[in-house]
Design an enzyme around this catalytic site. Structure first.
Site, PDB file in Angstrom:
ATOM      1  N   ARG A  97       0.862  -0.812   0.006  1.00  0.00           N
ATOM      2  CA  ARG A  97      -0.257  -0.199   0.366  1.00  0.00           C
ATOM      3  C   ARG A  97       0.986   1.569   0.358  1.00  0.00           C
ATOM      4  NH1 ARG A  97       0.657   3.440   3.060  1.00  0.00           N
ATOM      5  NH2 ARG A  97      -0.051   2.740   4.346  1.00  0.00           N
ATOM      6  N   SER A  98       2.451   0.883   1.174  1.00  0.00           N
ATOM      7  CA  SER A  98       2.365   2.618   0.925  1.00  0.00           C
ATOM      8  C   SER A  98       3.205   2.723  -0.851  1.00  0.00           C
ATOM      9  CB  SER A  98       4.231   2.393   1.439  1.00  0.00           C
ATOM     10  OG  SER A  98       3.450   1.897   3.266  1.00  0.00           O
ATOM     11  N   GLU A 140      13.775  15.503   5.778  1.00  0.00           N
ATOM     12  CA  GLU A 140      15.701  15.147   6.253  1.00  0.00           C
ATOM     13  C   GLU A 140      16.080  14.355   7.577  1.00  0.00           C
ATOM     14  OE1 GLU A 140      16.587  19.372   5.330  1.00  0.00           O
ATOM     15  OE2 GLU A 140      15.651  19.398   3.689  1.00  0.00           O
ATOM     16  N   TRP A 169      14.380   8.287   4.322  1.00  0.00           N
ATOM     17  CA  TRP A 169      13.323   7.817   4.932  1.00  0.00           C
ATOM     18  C   TRP A 169      12.810   7.771   3.613  1.00  0.00           C
ATOM     19  CZ3 TRP A 169      14.431   4.192   8.100  1.00  0.00           C
ATOM     20  CH2 TRP A 169      14.727   3.945   9.216  1.00  0.00           C
ATOM     21  N   GLU A 370       3.925  10.302   7.464  1.00  0.00           N
ATOM     22  CA  GLU A 370       2.838  11.007   6.992  1.00  0.00           C
ATOM     23  C   GLU A 370       1.808  11.613   8.047  1.00  0.00           C
ATOM     24  OE1 GLU A 370       1.794  11.452   4.135  1.00  0.00           O
ATOM     25  OE2 GLU A 370       2.675   9.405   3.180  1.00  0.00           O
TER      26      GLU A 370
HETATM   27  P1  FAD Z   1      10.721  13.116  15.286  1.00  0.00           P
HETATM   28  O1  FAD Z   1       9.997  14.494  13.900  1.00  0.00           O
HETATM   29  O2  FAD Z   1      12.624  13.360  15.046  1.00  0.00           O
HETATM   30  O3  FAD Z   1       9.851  12.427  15.990  1.00  0.00           O
HETATM   31  C1  FAD Z   1      10.654  11.571  16.888  1.00  0.00           C
HETATM   32  C2  FAD Z   1       9.436  11.720  18.029  1.00  0.00           C
HETATM   33  O4  FAD Z   1       9.268  13.601  18.502  1.00  0.00           O
HETATM   34  C3  FAD Z   1       7.474  11.374  17.731  1.00  0.00           C
HETATM   35  O5  FAD Z   1       8.200  10.493  18.463  1.00  0.00           O
HETATM   36  C4  FAD Z   1       7.377  12.446  17.472  1.00  0.00           C
HETATM   37  O6  FAD Z   1       5.611  12.861  17.460  1.00  0.00           O
HETATM   38  C5  FAD Z   1       7.805  13.376  18.970  1.00  0.00           C
HETATM   39  N1  FAD Z   1       7.037  14.463  18.561  1.00  0.00           N
HETATM   40  C6  FAD Z   1       8.223  15.701  17.439  1.00  0.00           C
HETATM   41  N2  FAD Z   1       7.501  17.139  18.004  1.00  0.00           N
HETATM   42  C7  FAD Z   1       6.933  17.016  18.639  1.00  0.00           C
HETATM   43  C8  FAD Z   1       6.191  18.079  19.075  1.00  0.00           C
HETATM   44  N3  FAD Z   1       5.745  19.075  18.752  1.00  0.00           N
HETATM   45  N4  FAD Z   1       5.148  17.887  20.238  1.00  0.00           N
HETATM   46  C9  FAD Z   1       5.183  16.143  20.632  1.00  0.00           C
HETATM   47  N5  FAD Z   1       5.650  15.147  20.373  1.00  0.00           N
HETATM   48  C10 FAD Z   1       6.983  15.696  19.238  1.00  0.00           C
HETATM   49  N6  FAD Z   1       9.397  10.946   4.748  1.00  0.00           N
HETATM   50  C11 FAD Z   1       9.125  11.703   3.158  1.00  0.00           C
HETATM   51  O7  FAD Z   1       9.495  12.460   2.991  1.00  0.00           O
HETATM   52  N7  FAD Z   1       8.364  11.000   2.777  1.00  0.00           N
HETATM   53  C12 FAD Z   1       8.720   9.696   2.460  1.00  0.00           C
HETATM   54  O8  FAD Z   1       8.615   8.836   1.239  1.00  0.00           O
HETATM   55  C13 FAD Z   1       8.907   8.525   3.828  1.00  0.00           C
HETATM   56  N8  FAD Z   1       8.944   7.105   3.646  1.00  0.00           N
HETATM   57  C14 FAD Z   1       8.885   6.486   4.978  1.00  0.00           C
HETATM   58  C15 FAD Z   1       8.823   5.636   5.062  1.00  0.00           C
HETATM   59  C16 FAD Z   1       9.136   5.392   6.262  1.00  0.00           C
HETATM   60  C17 FAD Z   1       9.064   3.342   6.236  1.00  0.00           C
HETATM   61  C18 FAD Z   1       9.552   5.239   7.429  1.00  0.00           C
HETATM   62  C19 FAD Z   1       9.485   4.988   8.971  1.00  0.00           C
HETATM   63  C20 FAD Z   1       9.419   7.075   7.505  1.00  0.00           C
HETATM   64  C21 FAD Z   1       9.224   7.918   5.996  1.00  0.00           C
HETATM   65  N9  FAD Z   1       9.366   8.868   6.267  1.00  0.00           N
HETATM   66  C22 FAD Z   1       9.313   9.425   4.543  1.00  0.00           C
HETATM   67  C23 FAD Z   1       9.120   9.936   6.960  1.00  0.00           C
HETATM   68  C24 FAD Z   1       8.186  10.235   8.284  1.00  0.00           C
HETATM   69  O9  FAD Z   1       7.736  11.241   7.397  1.00  0.00           O
HETATM   70  C25 FAD Z   1       9.169  10.514   9.497  1.00  0.00           C
HETATM   71  O10 FAD Z   1       9.563   9.798   9.907  1.00  0.00           O
HETATM   72  C26 FAD Z   1       8.028  11.682  10.178  1.00  0.00           C
HETATM   73  O11 FAD Z   1       7.566  12.375   9.773  1.00  0.00           O
HETATM   74  C27 FAD Z   1       8.629  11.220  12.240  1.00  0.00           C
HETATM   75  O12 FAD Z   1       9.687  12.213  11.550  1.00  0.00           O
HETATM   76  P2  FAD Z   1      10.933  11.603  12.462  1.00  0.00           P
HETATM   77  O13 FAD Z   1      11.159  10.420  12.260  1.00  0.00           O
HETATM   78  O14 FAD Z   1      12.227  12.589  12.049  1.00  0.00           O
HETATM   79  O15 FAD Z   1      11.030  12.051  14.068  1.00  0.00           O
END
Ligand code: FAD
Length: 391
Positions: A97-98, A140, A169, A370
């Site tokens: 689905r992804s 990023e 990611w 997402e």
């Molecule tokens: P962070 O932003 O570092 O967050 C870490 C934790 O802190 C989370 O629990 C978050 O909810 C929490 N947090 C952060 N800020 C706050 C706040 N203000 N208040 C409370 N809690 C907070 N991205 C793309 O652009 N394109 C893609 O195709 C894509 N595919 C992906 C596929 C997979 C398998 C995965 C795992 C990720 C993918 N992503 C993609 C990235 C995904 O969108 C990000 O991982 C996501 O947005 C979260 O960012 P992060 O992992 O940097 O976590």
């Protein structure tokens, strides 16, 4: 007294009566394709971290790539039909689905909504047919939940742009023929279409994943990538452009999660009907029935919520905080259901022969990408109180 058990837990609330004949037919067609071409191989693909790229043209022929978009070779179905296709795809595997979500709702939608006529003609028919693969680079290494801080830069150089930065990611990154890349410019965030093979543009797949193993996830590296202005998405101005694409993909996810949960529950119901302990099927014990009943009610509620949001989308009334409510609830419930189903399978539940733990592991990614559950909670909190609590 014993009765014939339900085969599909969604029949408990008669989900099908909320759907039109055409929607049911589309759902059944996608389900048939998956049963024949995908399901028999899923355990192997998950174990070997393999994405079956060769199926992309078949998915194109099936009409699910950019399914809800109009023109340029896209099927142009309603939103509920697209959601039901996502439900069936994720009932097979969230990785599948992804692939479809990223191709249709992120890559193709970004071109359809924000692209020039030339960009639409060049990319959409090939992407819809599965002859080309797209990806979407927003996240990023240092900016996930807060994409506004992105460091990827696009700087004017005469009539061209020079892009530098790293995205991570990124689903489909390593196999994509074209990447939609979001970058900071002196006028704010802009989107660019970066074809594979452009000098300075490289990808590296992320290994050792414990989730979405049957899906390609990669880093994108942009090192002095020179692009003509024709590669810029001309209508995309500011962060609202990529965020609009994410809303499209989240819509597919809130249906998809129902599929992963339904498949898990079906596996648990089958198992509970045949596994005998203490002289009777474990499904005849009250504790097992409580688990199954609670899960069927929460699954049915999630499915009804998805269809309701789909009807709002089909009448142009769906608001972002409603998408957040759907994604938050349905993915959260799906994770809980998949894990609980695993317990019903006992030791067999940790084998790839059964789907619940594979779904549960996949759904960990779905919970995060997402927009994390926390971000969607804050979106809903802001809608309820008027206060933004993101920072
Ligand atoms: P962070 O932003 O570092 O967050 C870490 C934790 O802190 C989370 O629990 C978050 O909810 C929490 N947090 C952060 N800020 C706050 C706040 N203000 N208040 C409370 N809690 C907070 N991205 C793309 O652009 N394109 C893609 O195709 C894509 N595919 C992906 C596929 C997979 C398998 C995965 C795992 C990720 C993918 N992503 C993609 C990235 C995904 O969108 C990000 O991982 C996501 O947005 C979260 O960012 P992060 O992992 O940097 O976590």
């Amino acid at each position: 007294m014993s009765r014939k058990p339900l085969k599909d837990p969604l029949d408990l609330l008669d989900l099908a009566v909320t759907l039109s004949d055409e929607e049911r037919e589309i759902q059944a067609t996608v389900a048939r394709f998956l049963t024949e071409r995908v399901r028999p191989h899923l355990a192997e693909w998950f174990e070997n971290a393999h994405f079956a790229r060769e199926l992309a043209p078949e998915l194109g022929k099936l009409g699910v790539l950019g399914m809800h978009l109009e023109g340029y070779g896209c099927a142009g179905t309603n939103a509920v039909s697209y959601g039901l296709a996502c439900l069936e795809l994720e009932a097979a595997d969230s990785g599948f689905r992804s692939f479809v979500s990223v191709q249709g709702s992120l890559s193709m939608y970004s071109v359809r909504k924000w692209g020039s006529e030339e960009q639409k003609r060049e990319w959409l028919p090939r992407l819809a047919a599965g002859e080309a693969i797209g990806c979407f680079g927003l996240t990023e290494p240092d900016f996930g939940s807060n994409p506004a801080g992105m460091r990827t830069r696009a700087v004017r150089d005469g009539g061209d742009w020079i892009l530098d930065g790293t995205k991570t990611w990124i689903t489909n990154g390593g196999i994509a023929d074209v990447a939609t890349v979001w970058a900071q410019t002196e006028d704010g965030v802009r989107g660019f279409l970066v074809p594979r093979g452009t000098p300075g543009f490289t990808t590296r797949d992320i290994k050792q994943k414990m989730s979405l193993r049957a899906s390609v996830t990669s880093e994108l590296h942009l090192d002095g990538v020179r692009l003509p202005d024709a590669a810029r998405l001309p209508l995309a101005e500011g962060l609202r452009a990529p965020l609009s694409c994410l809303d499209e993909a989240r819509f597919g996810i809130l249906f998809g999660a129902v599929g992963a949960a339904r498949d898990s529950l079906q596996a648990a119901m089958d198992y509970a009907g045949s596994r005998v302990q203490f002289g009777k099927p474990i499904g005849a014990f009250q504790l097992t029935q409580k688990k199954l009943a609670d899960m069927a009610v929460s699954l049915g509620s999630a499915a009804l919520l998805a269809v309701h949001l789909g009807r709002l989308k089909d009448t142009d009334r769906l608001r972002p905080e409603q998408i957040s409510a759907g994604k938050l609830n349905n993915v959260r419930e799906a994770v809980a259901i998949a894990r609980e189903c695993r317990t019903i399978l006992g030791a067999n539940g940790i084998s790839l022969e059964y789907s619940p733990l594979r779904h549960a592991n996949n759904l960990e990614s779905v919970l995060t990408y997402e927009g994390t559950a926390e971000m969607h909670t804050l979106v809903i909190g802001q809608a309820l109180t008027g206060h933004a609590a993101f920072r």
